[in-house]
Design a protein around this motif. Structure first.
Motif, PDB file in Angstrom:
ATOM      1  N   SER A   1       0.845  -1.187   0.000  1.00  0.00           N
ATOM      2  CA  SER A   1       0.000   0.000   0.000  1.00  0.00           C
ATOM      3  C   SER A   1       0.883   1.241   0.000  1.00  0.00           C
ATOM      4  CB  SER A   1      -0.909  -0.005   1.234  1.00  0.00           C
ATOM      5  OG  SER A   1      -1.722   1.136   1.241  1.00  0.00           O
ATOM      6  N   PHE A   2       0.908   1.941  -1.113  1.00  0.00           N
ATOM      7  CA  PHE A   2       1.693   3.163  -1.255  1.00  0.00           C
ATOM      8  C   PHE A   2       0.742   4.326  -1.507  1.00  0.00           C
ATOM      9  CE2 PHE A   2       5.360   0.691  -3.574  1.00  0.00           C
ATOM     10  CZ  PHE A   2       5.618  -0.021  -2.424  1.00  0.00           C
ATOM     11  N   THR A   3       0.917   5.398  -0.766  1.00  0.00           N
ATOM     12  CA  THR A   3       0.170   6.634  -1.040  1.00  0.00           C
ATOM     13  C   THR A   3       1.169   7.776  -1.125  1.00  0.00           C
ATOM     14  OG1 THR A   3      -0.278   6.958   1.320  1.00  0.00           O
ATOM     15  CG2 THR A   3      -1.994   5.877   0.029  1.00  0.00           C
ATOM     16  N   ALA A   4       0.959   8.633  -2.077  1.00  0.00           N
ATOM     17  CA  ALA A   4       1.898   9.724  -2.332  1.00  0.00           C
ATOM     18  C   ALA A   4       1.792  10.808  -1.268  1.00  0.00           C
ATOM     19  CB  ALA A   4       1.652  10.320  -3.711  1.00  0.00           C
ATOM     20  N   GLN A   5       2.948  11.190  -0.733  1.00  0.00           N
ATOM     21  CA  GLN A   5       3.048  12.383   0.105  1.00  0.00           C
ATOM     22  C   GLN A   5       3.169  13.602  -0.804  1.00  0.00           C
ATOM     23  OE1 GLN A   5       6.526  11.976   2.582  1.00  0.00           O
ATOM     24  NE2 GLN A   5       5.814  10.073   3.489  1.00  0.00           N
ATOM     25  N   LYS A   6       4.002  13.441  -1.842  1.00  0.00           N
ATOM     26  CA  LYS A   6       4.147  14.490  -2.857  1.00  0.00           C
ATOM     27  C   LYS A   6       4.693  13.853  -4.128  1.00  0.00           C
ATOM     28  CE  LYS A   6       8.734  16.197  -1.569  1.00  0.00           C
ATOM     29  NZ  LYS A   6       9.513  17.370  -1.245  1.00  0.00           N
ATOM     30  N   ARG A   7       4.430  14.520  -5.220  1.00  0.00           N
ATOM     31  CA  ARG A   7       4.866  14.002  -6.524  1.00  0.00           C
ATOM     32  C   ARG A   7       5.170  15.183  -7.444  1.00  0.00           C
ATOM     33  NH1 ARG A   7       0.447  11.016  -8.023  1.00  0.00           N
ATOM     34  NH2 ARG A   7       1.277   9.232  -6.901  1.00  0.00           N
ATOM     35  N   ASN A   8       6.239  15.059  -8.197  1.00  0.00           N
ATOM     36  CA  ASN A   8       6.584  16.012  -9.251  1.00  0.00           C
ATOM     37  C   ASN A   8       6.392  15.315 -10.589  1.00  0.00           C
ATOM     38  OD1 ASN A   8       7.632  18.186  -7.508  1.00  0.00           O
ATOM     39  ND2 ASN A   8       9.195  16.690  -7.008  1.00  0.00           N
ATOM     40  N   VAL A   9       5.768  16.006 -11.526  1.00  0.00           N
ATOM     41  CA  VAL A   9       5.455  15.436 -12.836  1.00  0.00           C
ATOM     42  C   VAL A   9       6.104  16.299 -13.920  1.00  0.00           C
ATOM     43  CG1 VAL A   9       3.593  14.919 -14.472  1.00  0.00           C
ATOM     44  CG2 VAL A   9       3.263  14.494 -12.026  1.00  0.00           C
ATOM     45  N   TYR A  10       6.754  15.625 -14.859  1.00  0.00           N
ATOM     46  CA  TYR A  10       7.424  16.279 -15.986  1.00  0.00           C
ATOM     47  C   TYR A  10       7.020  15.535 -17.261  1.00  0.00           C
ATOM     48  CZ  TYR A  10      10.307  17.118 -11.853  1.00  0.00           C
ATOM     49  OH  TYR A  10      10.736  17.402 -10.584  1.00  0.00           O
ATOM     50  N   PHE A  11       7.147  16.171 -18.414  1.00  0.00           N
ATOM     51  CA  PHE A  11       6.782  15.487 -19.656  1.00  0.00           C
ATOM     52  C   PHE A  11       7.427  16.159 -20.849  1.00  0.00           C
ATOM     53  CE2 PHE A  11       3.340  18.003 -17.893  1.00  0.00           C
ATOM     54  CZ  PHE A  11       3.183  19.013 -18.837  1.00  0.00           C
ATOM     55  N   SER A  12       7.509  15.377 -21.933  1.00  0.00           N
ATOM     56  CA  SER A  12       8.051  15.890 -23.189  1.00  0.00           C
ATOM     57  C   SER A  12       7.062  16.900 -23.779  1.00  0.00           C
ATOM     58  CB  SER A  12       8.292  14.731 -24.157  1.00  0.00           C
ATOM     59  OG  SER A  12       7.094  14.038 -24.422  1.00  0.00           O
ATOM     60  N   PRO A  13       7.541  17.773 -24.661  1.00  0.00           N
ATOM     61  CA  PRO A  13       6.645  18.779 -25.242  1.00  0.00           C
ATOM     62  C   PRO A  13       5.404  18.190 -25.909  1.00  0.00           C
ATOM     63  CG  PRO A  13       8.921  19.345 -25.732  1.00  0.00           C
ATOM     64  CD  PRO A  13       8.928  17.968 -25.094  1.00  0.00           C
ATOM     65  N   ASP A  14       5.535  17.008 -26.505  1.00  0.00           N
ATOM     66  CA  ASP A  14       4.379  16.384 -27.153  1.00  0.00           C
ATOM     67  C   ASP A  14       3.552  15.523 -26.188  1.00  0.00           C
ATOM     68  OD1 ASP A  14       6.040  14.205 -26.777  1.00  0.00           O
ATOM     69  OD2 ASP A  14       6.146  13.659 -28.899  1.00  0.00           O
ATOM     70  N   LYS A  15       3.980  15.467 -24.926  1.00  0.00           N
ATOM     71  CA  LYS A  15       3.299  14.718 -23.856  1.00  0.00           C
ATOM     72  C   LYS A  15       3.260  13.213 -24.122  1.00  0.00           C
ATOM     73  CE  LYS A  15       0.624  18.667 -22.376  1.00  0.00           C
ATOM     74  NZ  LYS A  15      -0.636  19.350 -22.390  1.00  0.00           N
ATOM     75  N   LYS A  16       4.129  12.736 -24.998  1.00  0.00           N
ATOM     76  CA  LYS A  16       4.189  11.299 -25.257  1.00  0.00           C
ATOM     77  C   LYS A  16       4.891  10.573 -24.114  1.00  0.00           C
ATOM     78  CE  LYS A  16       5.379   7.715 -28.482  1.00  0.00           C
ATOM     79  NZ  LYS A  16       5.604   7.323 -29.835  1.00  0.00           N
ATOM     80  N   TYR A  17       5.895  11.218 -23.533  1.00  0.00           N
ATOM     81  CA  TYR A  17       6.613  10.633 -22.401  1.00  0.00           C
ATOM     82  C   TYR A  17       6.435  11.497 -21.169  1.00  0.00           C
ATOM     83  CZ  TYR A  17       8.685   7.311 -25.542  1.00  0.00           C
ATOM     84  OH  TYR A  17       8.851   6.303 -26.446  1.00  0.00           O
ATOM     85  N   VAL A  18       6.197  10.831 -20.066  1.00  0.00           N
ATOM     86  CA  VAL A  18       6.015  11.492 -18.782  1.00  0.00           C
ATOM     87  C   VAL A  18       6.992  10.837 -17.809  1.00  0.00           C
ATOM     88  CG1 VAL A  18       4.387  11.943 -16.892  1.00  0.00           C
ATOM     89  CG2 VAL A  18       3.549  11.797 -19.262  1.00  0.00           C
ATOM     90  N   TRP A  19       7.625  11.637 -16.986  1.00  0.00           N
ATOM     91  CA  TRP A  19       8.433  11.070 -15.918  1.00  0.00           C
ATOM     92  C   TRP A  19       8.060  11.791 -14.629  1.00  0.00           C
ATOM     93  CZ3 TRP A  19      10.007  13.691 -20.138  1.00  0.00           C
ATOM     94  CH2 TRP A  19      10.681  14.894 -19.984  1.00  0.00           C
ATOM     95  N   PHE A  20       8.209  11.092 -13.531  1.00  0.00           N
ATOM     96  CA  PHE A  20       7.798  11.654 -12.250  1.00  0.00           C
ATOM     97  C   PHE A  20       8.687  11.107 -11.151  1.00  0.00           C
ATOM     98  CE2 PHE A  20       5.456   7.746 -12.817  1.00  0.00           C
ATOM     99  CZ  PHE A  20       5.442   7.151 -11.558  1.00  0.00           C
ATOM    100  N   ASP A  21       8.711  11.846 -10.059  1.00  0.00           N
ATOM    101  CA  ASP A  21       9.317  11.349  -8.837  1.00  0.00           C
ATOM    102  C   ASP A  21       8.293  11.576  -7.730  1.00  0.00           C
ATOM    103  OD1 ASP A  21      10.088  14.066  -7.414  1.00  0.00           O
ATOM    104  OD2 ASP A  21      10.875  14.223  -9.460  1.00  0.00           O
ATOM    105  N   GLU A  22       8.356  10.713  -6.729  1.00  0.00           N
ATOM    106  CA  GLU A  22       7.369  10.818  -5.656  1.00  0.00           C
ATOM    107  C   GLU A  22       7.952  10.344  -4.339  1.00  0.00           C
ATOM    108  OE1 GLU A  22       3.988   8.421  -6.810  1.00  0.00           O
ATOM    109  OE2 GLU A  22       5.188   6.616  -7.018  1.00  0.00           O
ATOM    110  N   GLN A  23       7.430  10.909  -3.256  1.00  0.00           N
ATOM    111  CA  GLN A  23       7.682  10.388  -1.920  1.00  0.00           C
ATOM    112  C   GLN A  23       6.396   9.718  -1.478  1.00  0.00           C
ATOM    113  OE1 GLN A  23       9.191  13.464   0.633  1.00  0.00           O
ATOM    114  NE2 GLN A  23      11.263  13.161  -0.123  1.00  0.00           N
ATOM    115  N   LEU A  24       6.562   8.548  -0.864  1.00  0.00           N
ATOM    116  CA  LEU A  24       5.421   7.686  -0.569  1.00  0.00           C
ATOM    117  C   LEU A  24       5.356   7.299   0.894  1.00  0.00           C
ATOM    118  CD1 LEU A  24       6.161   5.246  -3.507  1.00  0.00           C
ATOM    119  CD2 LEU A  24       4.245   6.855  -3.449  1.00  0.00           C
TER     120      LEU A  24
END
Length: 161
Positions: A87-110
């Protein structure tokens, strides 16, 4: 008239928020996707597995835990069989993506059963929805504990064949 003014003010505030971050709706879509994926694991729903690409990689907290999709699913089968996984719930998350939004990357604390963990992931936007291509989970070790922690790991690994 009063209701009309309230509605106009709300619309103006919504427009201002979107102008400040024109990608807010997409970021929310990503956050909802990742949150639902974590919730699928907590409830051992089959949808968890549908959210991966066929060639996805999952990296766990142990150095031996580098799995492709099929290996990870086979390893986790025991959890789905007993209807109790992680059971993981996000404390915080940062979301990034390519200009065309085809690829997304994120980091999170859980919040997890192991305490606070950190993770990062890569998503593919297929045009029909998001899919997980890569996910890496790690323990968040406070710096003041690092020396003792790394010594314990070194001692453990020295005893391994």
């Amino acid at each position: 008239m009063k209701h009309l003014l309230i509605a106009a003010a709300a619309a103006l505030m919504m427009h201002s928020a979107l102008a400040a971050d024109p990608d807010a709706e997409f970021r929310q879509q990503v956050n909802s996707f990742v949150d639902s994926w974590h919730d699928d694991a907590a409830n051992t729903r089959p949808d968890y597995w549908e959210k991966f690409t066929p060639d996805a990689v999952f990296i766990g907290t142990d150095k031996s835990e580098v799995w492709n999709y099929k290996e990870f699913k086979a390893w986790a089968k025991r959890f789905w069989d007993r209807k109790k996984a992680w059971s993981f719930t996000a404390q915080k998350r940062n979301v990034y993506f390519s200009p065309d939004k085809k690829y997304v990357w994120f980091d999170e604390q859980l919040n997890t059963q192991m305490g606070t963990c950190q993770a990062s992931g890569v998503l593919l936007n297929t045009g029909k929805g998001l899919k997980i291509e890569h996910y890496q989970l790690s323990l968040a070790v406070p710096n003041p504990l690092m020396e003792g922690f790394t010594k314990t790991i070194r001692d453990f690994e020295a005893k391994q064949p």
